[in-house]
Design an enzyme around this catalytic site. Sequence first.
Site, PDB file in Angstrom:
ATOM      1  N   ASP A  26      37.609  10.929  29.262  1.00 55.81           N
ATOM      2  CA  ASP A  26      38.218  10.287  28.108  1.00 55.81           C
ATOM      3  C   ASP A  26      39.645  10.790  27.971  1.00 55.81           C
ATOM      4  O   ASP A  26      39.942  11.937  28.314  1.00 55.81           O
ATOM      5  CB  ASP A  26      37.437  10.606  26.833  1.00 55.81           C
ATOM      6  CG  ASP A  26      36.102   9.895  26.758  1.00 55.81           C
ATOM      7  OD1 ASP A  26      35.979   8.791  27.314  1.00 55.81           O
ATOM      8  OD2 ASP A  26      35.185  10.440  26.123  1.00 55.81           O
ATOM      9  N   ASP A  41      35.230   2.282  27.005  1.00 57.61           N
ATOM     10  CA  ASP A  41      34.628   2.253  25.672  1.00 57.61           C
ATOM     11  C   ASP A  41      35.158   1.064  24.868  1.00 57.61           C
ATOM     12  O   ASP A  41      34.408   0.411  24.141  1.00 57.61           O
ATOM     13  CB  ASP A  41      34.921   3.554  24.921  1.00 57.61           C
ATOM     14  CG  ASP A  41      34.344   4.779  25.608  1.00 57.61           C
ATOM     15  OD1 ASP A  41      33.345   4.643  26.340  1.00 57.61           O
ATOM     16  OD2 ASP A  41      34.902   5.880  25.416  1.00 57.61           O
TER      17      ASP A  41
END
Length: 161
Positions: A117, A136
């Site tokens: 991330d 995401d």
Amino acid sequence: MRTIFWAAAAAFVIDQASKYWVIHGLELWRIRAIDVLPPVLNFRYGENRGINFGLFGDGSEASRWILIALAVAICLAVLVWVRKHALGRMARIGAGLLVGGALANVLDRLIYGYVLDFLNMSCCGIDNPFVFNLADVFIFAGAIALVFFAPDVKSEPKKGQ
């Protein structure tokens, strides 16, 4: 199915390319933080061993493989559901984005053992501590598209009627 394939492929490639560029190209893995347009957009290095916001991320090998299996099962279920129902273009694109994003995160888990991330966004005096990635975003956008653009299955006539 062609629309779903191309949407999934685009989501997968865009996510993986963005992760490679930011994490490895800009060396975020080393420097840990880059302020792009603070506070609205920042790059922060993150290793997500769970699901959203690190939930269920105890870091064990068992949970890693359970999350991989769960993501693949959800992708397969979405594809089976799509084949059973006549979906419009926007719903098919949404299904593709969801599948492509999920498979991009699966690839991270297979390669690294966790999902990479790097996006962090804050606004209006709220300091958001969480990081996420483009996969995401694609998963969320795909799910929203399916909610708003997929037909109401209850109102569809059953096959054979």
